[in-house]
Write a protein that holds these residues in place. Sequence first.
Motif, PDB file in Angstrom:
ATOM      1  N   PRO A 134       0.828  -1.229   0.000  1.00  0.00           N
ATOM      2  CA  PRO A 134       0.000   0.000   0.000  1.00  0.00           C
ATOM      3  C   PRO A 134       0.852   1.265   0.000  1.00  0.00           C
ATOM      4  O   PRO A 134       0.591   2.207  -0.773  1.00  0.00           O
ATOM      5  N   ALA A 135       1.910   1.275   0.764  1.00  0.00           N
ATOM      6  CA  ALA A 135       2.772   2.464   0.794  1.00  0.00           C
ATOM      7  C   ALA A 135       3.446   2.650  -0.551  1.00  0.00           C
ATOM      8  O   ALA A 135       3.616   3.781  -1.030  1.00  0.00           O
ATOM      9  N   ALA A 136       3.837   1.530  -1.172  1.00  0.00           N
ATOM     10  CA  ALA A 136       4.496   1.626  -2.473  1.00  0.00           C
ATOM     11  C   ALA A 136       3.540   2.182  -3.512  1.00  0.00           C
ATOM     12  O   ALA A 136       3.917   3.003  -4.351  1.00  0.00           O
ATOM     13  N   VAL A 137       2.278   1.719  -3.461  1.00  0.00           N
ATOM     14  CA  VAL A 137       1.284   2.242  -4.394  1.00  0.00           C
ATOM     15  C   VAL A 137       1.201   3.760  -4.239  1.00  0.00           C
ATOM     16  O   VAL A 137       1.239   4.518  -5.223  1.00  0.00           O
ATOM     17  N   ALA A 138       1.129   4.210  -3.002  1.00  0.00           N
ATOM     18  CA  ALA A 138       1.029   5.649  -2.745  1.00  0.00           C
ATOM     19  C   ALA A 138       2.237   6.380  -3.305  1.00  0.00           C
ATOM     20  O   ALA A 138       2.113   7.444  -3.912  1.00  0.00           O
ATOM     21  N   LYS A 139       3.403   5.788  -3.115  1.00  0.00           N
ATOM     22  CA  LYS A 139       4.636   6.407  -3.596  1.00  0.00           C
ATOM     23  C   LYS A 139       4.603   6.592  -5.122  1.00  0.00           C
ATOM     24  O   LYS A 139       4.849   7.667  -5.643  1.00  0.00           O
ATOM     25  N   PHE A 140       4.342   5.459  -5.817  1.00  0.00           N
ATOM     26  CA  PHE A 140       4.391   5.525  -7.290  1.00  0.00           C
ATOM     27  C   PHE A 140       3.290   6.420  -7.838  1.00  0.00           C
ATOM     28  O   PHE A 140       3.500   7.188  -8.765  1.00  0.00           O
ATOM     29  N   LEU A 141       2.089   6.305  -7.226  1.00  0.00           N
ATOM     30  CA  LEU A 141       0.999   7.184  -7.675  1.00  0.00           C
ATOM     31  C   LEU A 141       1.410   8.633  -7.488  1.00  0.00           C
ATOM     32  O   LEU A 141       1.212   9.473  -8.351  1.00  0.00           O
TER      33      LEU A 141
END
Lengths: 226, 281, 281, 245
Positions: free
Chosen positions: A172-179
């Motif tokens: 989830p944190a990675a998704v937020a980062k890339f988004l």
Amino acid sequence: MHIAEGFLPPAHAIGWTVAAAPFVVHGARAVVREVRENPESTLLLGAAGAFTFVLSAIKLPSVTGSSSHPTGTGAGAILFRPPVMALLGTVVLLFQALLLAHGGLTTLGANAVAFAVVGPWTGYGAYRLTRALGAGLLPGVFVGTVVADLATYVTTSLQLALAFPDASGGIPAAVAKFLGVFALTQIPLAIGEGLLGVLLFRALTANARPELERLGLLRPAPEAAP
Amino acid sequence: MSHRTLAGTGLVVGYDRARPVLDGAALTVPAGRRLAVLGANGSGKTTLLRCLSGALRPLAGTVTVDGVPLRHSRAGLRAHRQEVQLVLQDPDDQLFSASVAQDVSFGPLNLGLPEETVRARVAEALALLAVDHLAARPTHQLSYGERKRVAIAGAVAMRPCVLLLDEPTAGLDPSAVAETLAALARLEEHDSTVVMSTHDVDLALRWADEVAVVVDRAVVQGAPLDVLGDDVLLARARLERPWALAVGARLRELGLLPGGTLPRDAASLLAALPDRPGVPT
Amino acid sequence: MSHRTLAGTGLVVGYDRARPVLDGAALTVPAGRRLAVLGANGSGKTTLLRCLSGALRPLAGTVTVDGVPLRHSRAGLRAHRQEVQLVLQDPDDQLFSASVAQDVSFGPLNLGLPEETVRARVAEALALLAVDHLAARPTHQLSYGERKRVAIAGAVAMRPCVLLLDEPTAGLDPSAVAETLAALARLEEHDSTVVMSTHDVDLALRWADEVAVVVDRAVVQGAPLDVLGDDVLLARARLERPWALAVGARLRELGLLPGGTLPRDAASLLAALPDRPGVPT
Amino acid sequence: MSGLAIDDAAWSSAWRRRSPADKLVLCLGLVVCALALPAWPGSGLVALTATVLALGPARVPPRTFGRAVRWPLAFIGVGALTAVVQVGGGGLGWAPDAAARAGSLTAHAVAGSTAVLLLATTTPVSDLLPALRRLGVPAAVVEVASVVYRLLFVLLDSLRTIREAQTARMGHSSVRRSYRSSGALAAAVLVRSWDRARRLQEGLAGRGMDTGLRVLPEVLPSSRAFLAATLVGLGAIVTAGTVLA
């Protein structure tokens, strides 16, 4: 935002290829059927593919001064329908990898999922929904192209996040980062692509009404008074 | 809009510095004079015109208008484009609006002119090109010759001082060529200097005040009778001698044509010939 | 492959029966004779060629090859296309393949020929058009003139008895025109009868054995010197008299040219003129 | 010149006449090495090999090769940095092994990209399409792809010229006008593409188009020496890549 060659771990590259396969095969079947019934549609489909490639070569100015290229997935899906776009989009991605060094071969599956499957289907869905709610062609095109572009970018971010989970926050944190990182370029681009879509279809309604009617995008106009 | 002198010096143009299309080309378009740019296909005629119009930045050399060098900045190009307009050979690559009037209005609207002025300019440009009767027609219904003239009208509506035309008569039948030349004459009266590229040496001879031949990546410019009478130059440029010069020179040897300049076309040749047999002038 | 006589009689062609493009046109292409189809833009030259090639079905009238009428059934058209091939004006309307040799192989393969034969035909067609050096080049890197000749090669590889060319010299410079005409001469030796449409009256005069003018939805056919000397007909067709005829006729009046047929181009006119002044023949 | 530098390089490459299958074995082999071997020294060896082969024996212009790597590099840079930034409790920070992970990710991707680029700059797309046919892709799909390849150059040409004509008439002198002009441009190109397809259809019907766009296959024979060298080279990379890692 094509995922470059070698960027995804092998397992992910294979996984996304498997995920894209049924859609691309479905599109290929549709194309084979179409060509068997009308041999000349080879040329029309080829022209559609070439247009999709060229559309993504149009430079869109952005307010920040830099320029960017549209994905073409939304306009393509509305014009040529998502099943056919699954195939044409994949062919275009292959050509982009080999002619422009955008994307790659082992990442073709992952890019196809984002650009040729998720983008076109969600964009087309949004377009149909908007039209069903009573909106005209142009608002439908705007929503469809913006959603297609955003869906493509969200999908790519998810693919990257799955491959590179955050060290502490996980996926989830990675998704937020890339988004977050790609939002800087992608949100203005999505709106830009929506505008381009509207201007494209507005010009088409003036220039190529019969073609749009044949594609089922416009109702045949009542005979104009002479 | 007024005649201006457009010039290029030391132009090196191309995509690859090792093998440029033009290498040290120089050209002057004197204000108000008709210049024909001649050259075989692939010689670099179009490249030269694109460079003069500002569309292509030369690797070296300068383009000037009335002596003032063109700067390839945003503002510099903007100013240049109001003075110099290029019309490309294929009209289909220039007509992109639904109707003729709309297409011609594209440039003036982009100049930010008020609607009334735009309307007037469109009407003027269509009238100058004698295509006013087509104003409301969709562009894709026009014939090739009509499309070519509408494309020129689109540039004329910008009121350029210098109008560069790439092969404006290619693919046109004789009557369409005559109509195009008549339109160009009207443009000159409207104070636009006209340059055309062509590989039709006969047309160049009868139309131009000056001729520039693109040959071996450079430009040779001069009076039509001199340049088009130079067989060595023409052979190098893969062009032919205009028939009127070849036939005219021989008839003068035979004592059938008077001194002075040679006739440039069939009509003036016939007019210059004596009326009765056996009376050489 | 052998010369055949292609003819059309009573041809009514068009999309709208009330306003056909051609209305009762008749034309005969005698086996082995060069026919130039002349007409202004939009006169119906292309429509006529498309009808003769079988691409367009006439509303009335018949197309025959050696007297045998063309049937517009699948088999009839198939047979016709092996005898009559049309090359369109824009080469990009015919070139679909990335490689030159592969594009030329398309037609022969559709005839169901074995691979070896196809290979031989491709080599032959490329050699006849003098484009064998381009065989391995990609289509999209060719110049316009090269693409035009490759498109002709694609039709030649079908070994047609009659080859119809729509404006094969339009847009070409003099040296490319000369190369195309040389290639057409080789085709004739290979027993293909060649028909070309053009609006270049000078070219028609110097190339053709017969001339057909498309005018007022009909066709007037005859010997070049007769048809191209008919000022009334030419005016109706919006064409010009070839300069060689205009100048030649006057020089004959002046006693400078011998009797017999008038010269058809600058070289033969100069050759026919006397060597010294004041000695009319 | 087609205006696509990679395509121009492929057509004029010294390896143009080599069998596409040979080149596919080499380049896909290198791609697999780039993905599967540990970044050091595997990726370095792959990138080095692909670059040396392209600029050396295949004689790809260094400028073309260099420019072509730039685009993937931008993505790889941003992507790799994002991957190794850590979202902590209070904000952003570097992941513990950030430098190593970013380095490894970048190395794999650069190696993979150069390997694909070696294929792209030595083999025209039209040579690769018949290979798809042998991999079981239906003929109709391969034919559509070959028409895409031919038409995209025709359309790119239209695109450039129309854009130039619009620019000359001030169509791109502000963001607002540029959008309007781009919409008209896209529409014009789409209408051209339909028109092209229609006219090509008539042109090809005259040449007897019945079922498909069959053309004579080009004979580009496979080289045993090339394949042997490929296998030896790939073997050496795999060995060095695993032993030295």
